[in-house]
Enzyme design. Sequence first.
Site, PDB file in Angstrom:
ATOM      1  N   GLY A  16       0.897  -1.325   0.037  1.00  0.00           N
ATOM      2  CA  GLY A  16      -0.056  -0.231  -0.112  1.00  0.00           C
ATOM      3  C   GLY A  16       0.754   1.278  -0.101  1.00  0.00           C
ATOM      4  N   TYR A 156     -14.376  -2.220  10.632  1.00  0.00           N
ATOM      5  CA  TYR A 156     -13.361  -1.615  10.673  1.00  0.00           C
ATOM      6  C   TYR A 156     -12.345  -1.797  12.204  1.00  0.00           C
ATOM      7  CZ  TYR A 156      -9.067   1.467   9.896  1.00  0.00           C
ATOM      8  OH  TYR A 156      -7.880   2.048   9.827  1.00  0.00           O
ATOM      9  N   LYS A 160      -8.855  -4.100  12.759  1.00  0.00           N
ATOM     10  CA  LYS A 160      -7.953  -3.528  13.363  1.00  0.00           C
ATOM     11  C   LYS A 160      -7.460  -4.007  14.908  1.00  0.00           C
ATOM     12  CE  LYS A 160      -6.393  -1.157   9.989  1.00  0.00           C
ATOM     13  NZ  LYS A 160      -5.561  -1.535   9.254  1.00  0.00           N
ATOM     14  N   LEU A 188      -6.394   9.888  14.418  1.00  0.00           N
ATOM     15  CA  LEU A 188      -6.683  10.788  13.298  1.00  0.00           C
ATOM     16  C   LEU A 188      -5.387  11.237  12.341  1.00  0.00           C
ATOM     17  CD1 LEU A 188      -9.147  12.515  12.301  1.00  0.00           C
ATOM     18  CD2 LEU A 188      -8.217  14.453  13.650  1.00  0.00           C
TER      19      LEU A 188
HETATM   20  P1  NDP Z   1      -4.629   5.640   1.965  1.00  0.00           P
HETATM   21  O1  NDP Z   1      -5.987   5.453   1.610  1.00  0.00           O
HETATM   22  O2  NDP Z   1      -3.953   6.914   1.909  1.00  0.00           O
HETATM   23  O3  NDP Z   1      -3.672   4.464   1.614  1.00  0.00           O
HETATM   24  C1  NDP Z   1      -3.857   3.222   1.653  1.00  0.00           C
HETATM   25  C2  NDP Z   1      -3.131   2.282   0.604  1.00  0.00           C
HETATM   26  O4  NDP Z   1      -3.460   0.976   0.655  1.00  0.00           O
HETATM   27  C3  NDP Z   1      -2.959   2.541  -0.778  1.00  0.00           C
HETATM   28  O5  NDP Z   1      -1.683   2.817  -1.145  1.00  0.00           O
HETATM   29  C4  NDP Z   1      -3.745   1.721  -1.553  1.00  0.00           C
HETATM   30  O6  NDP Z   1      -3.207   1.582  -2.730  1.00  0.00           O
HETATM   31  C5  NDP Z   1      -3.564   0.320  -0.542  1.00  0.00           C
HETATM   32  N1  NDP Z   1      -4.225  -0.619  -0.836  1.00  0.00           N
HETATM   33  C6  NDP Z   1      -5.790  -0.672  -0.434  1.00  0.00           C
HETATM   34  N2  NDP Z   1      -6.478  -1.546  -0.713  1.00  0.00           N
HETATM   35  C7  NDP Z   1      -5.323  -2.516  -1.213  1.00  0.00           C
HETATM   36  C8  NDP Z   1      -5.543  -3.736  -1.966  1.00  0.00           C
HETATM   37  N3  NDP Z   1      -6.530  -4.485  -1.952  1.00  0.00           N
HETATM   38  N4  NDP Z   1      -4.129  -4.237  -2.384  1.00  0.00           N
HETATM   39  C9  NDP Z   1      -3.178  -3.443  -2.322  1.00  0.00           C
HETATM   40  N5  NDP Z   1      -3.193  -2.282  -1.814  1.00  0.00           N
HETATM   41  C10 NDP Z   1      -4.183  -2.019  -1.277  1.00  0.00           C
HETATM   42  O7  NDP Z   1      -4.575   5.154   3.636  1.00  0.00           O
HETATM   43  P2  NDP Z   1      -3.537   5.291   4.711  1.00  0.00           P
HETATM   44  O8  NDP Z   1      -2.432   5.499   4.244  1.00  0.00           O
HETATM   45  O9  NDP Z   1      -4.073   6.461   5.774  1.00  0.00           O
HETATM   46  O10 NDP Z   1      -3.859   3.832   5.508  1.00  0.00           O
HETATM   47  C11 NDP Z   1      -2.755   2.965   5.471  1.00  0.00           C
HETATM   48  C12 NDP Z   1      -3.025   1.803   6.809  1.00  0.00           C
HETATM   49  O11 NDP Z   1      -3.095   2.692   7.821  1.00  0.00           O
HETATM   50  C13 NDP Z   1      -4.360   1.216   6.591  1.00  0.00           C
HETATM   51  O12 NDP Z   1      -4.418  -0.135   6.992  1.00  0.00           O
HETATM   52  C14 NDP Z   1      -5.161   1.928   7.466  1.00  0.00           C
HETATM   53  O13 NDP Z   1      -6.298   1.222   7.846  1.00  0.00           O
HETATM   54  C15 NDP Z   1      -4.457   2.402   8.426  1.00  0.00           C
HETATM   55  N6  NDP Z   1      -4.577   3.620   9.320  1.00  0.00           N
HETATM   56  C16 NDP Z   1      -5.048   4.749   8.713  1.00  0.00           C
HETATM   57  C17 NDP Z   1      -5.453   5.774   9.749  1.00  0.00           C
HETATM   58  C18 NDP Z   1      -5.717   6.940   9.144  1.00  0.00           C
HETATM   59  O14 NDP Z   1      -6.552   7.851   9.823  1.00  0.00           O
HETATM   60  N7  NDP Z   1      -5.148   7.647   7.938  1.00  0.00           N
HETATM   61  C19 NDP Z   1      -5.335   5.617  11.003  1.00  0.00           C
HETATM   62  C20 NDP Z   1      -4.811   4.476  11.581  1.00  0.00           C
HETATM   63  C21 NDP Z   1      -4.645   3.324  10.550  1.00  0.00           C
HETATM   64  P3  NDP Z   1      -3.913   1.244  -4.195  1.00  0.00           P
HETATM   65  O15 NDP Z   1      -5.321   1.525  -3.942  1.00  0.00           O
HETATM   66  O16 NDP Z   1      -2.950   1.548  -5.239  1.00  0.00           O
HETATM   67  O17 NDP Z   1      -4.036  -0.482  -4.251  1.00  0.00           O
HETATM   68  C1  8X3 Z   2      -8.323   5.382  11.289  1.00  0.00           C
HETATM   69  C2  8X3 Z   2      -8.322   5.916  12.460  1.00  0.00           C
HETATM   70  O1  8X3 Z   2     -10.178   6.816  14.022  1.00  0.00           O
HETATM   71  O2  8X3 Z   2     -10.858   6.935  11.719  1.00  0.00           O
HETATM   72  O3  8X3 Z   2      -7.670   3.871  11.652  1.00  0.00           O
HETATM   73  O4  8X3 Z   2     -10.630   4.652  12.799  1.00  0.00           O
HETATM   74  S1  8X3 Z   2     -10.054   6.333  12.901  1.00  0.00           S
END
Ligand code: NDP
Ligand code: 8X3
Length: 256
Positions: A16, A156, A160, A188
């Site tokens: 990702g 979700y 997690k 966040l």
């Molecule tokens: P983004 O949406 O900015 O990035 C998500 C990434 O995951 C993208 O690169 C996307 O690439 C990839 N991805 C999604 N589905 C697939 C798939 N099926 N196969 C391969 N790649 C995939 O989100 P974040 O950077 O915020 O999130 C990254 C991680 O952190 C996630 O696990 C999220 O749940 C977690 N997280 C996020 C938080 C937030 O508030 N932002 C807080 C806590 C945790 P592509 O679409 O090109 O495949």
């Molecule tokens: C992403 C943070 O608070 O939106 O994992 O679930 S929250």
Amino acid sequence: MVQMLDPKTLTVLVTGATAGFGAATVRRFAEAGSRVIATGRRADRLDALKKELGARCHTLNFDVADRVATGKALAGLPAEFAKINVVVANAGGALGLEPAHQANLDDWDQMVKVNINGVLYTVRATLPGMIERDEGHVVILGSVAGDYPYPGGNVYGGVKAFAKQFALNLRSDILGANVRVTNVEPGLAETEFSVVRFKGDKEKAAKVYEGVQPMTAGDIAEQIFFCCTLPRHVNINRIQSMATMQAFAPFAIKRK
Ligand code: NDP
Ligand code: 8X3
């Protein structure tokens, strides 16, 4: 003074990596001299990353929820990228914010496939090599949602919570190997996360971060980099962070 690990000794796989935390993590390690393997489904973004980072970056275009594709991609790495010693199982995210009785079952399926199966396929494909070489680090992206419930967080939060418990159980399984496991649990943080959750509705997504300073992808990449460059005898089990202006709600009580 603690002797940190030399990042130039690291070959870092980040799933990702086409957006958000993953892209920032790839850049953080690459800038420090690590070799990086960036994965994702959007080939154009992978190409741009490869162009930006050059020879130290290898890209792989596959869906982490596809078991065969994941196994095949990670088994076919060129020799200079094959000895992975950091795996960041980051690909994932949320879909929808409806209460459970109104949620879309396809969204639930997809969240399970990516955030659970995707992590399992990534870890299972890379862990044996790290155990064999007796050197490695598995980083899994959890979330505060894995600890604290919130309305609409239903599945979700569940996936997690799985990430956290899987990470802790991995520690038990591999005790004795020089392989670390860390669950990274942000709150966040502004990335494409909310745009994806709200199916491309950018206005709705922007409201999540309105009037508050959220964490950035760089803030989380820095935490991952820190955990991975600590000396090898130190294992951060869980690292949880929130925006300073985010905290906990009191228990909700519905009164008549
Ligand atoms: P983004 O949406 O900015 O990035 C998500 C990434 O995951 C993208 O690169 C996307 O690439 C990839 N991805 C999604 N589905 C697939 C798939 N099926 N196969 C391969 N790649 C995939 O989100 P974040 O950077 O915020 O999130 C990254 C991680 O952190 C996630 O696990 C999220 O749940 C977690 N997280 C996020 C938080 C937030 O508030 N932002 C807080 C806590 C945790 P592509 O679409 O090109 O495949
Ligand atoms: C992403 C943070 O608070 O939106 O994992 O679930 S929250």
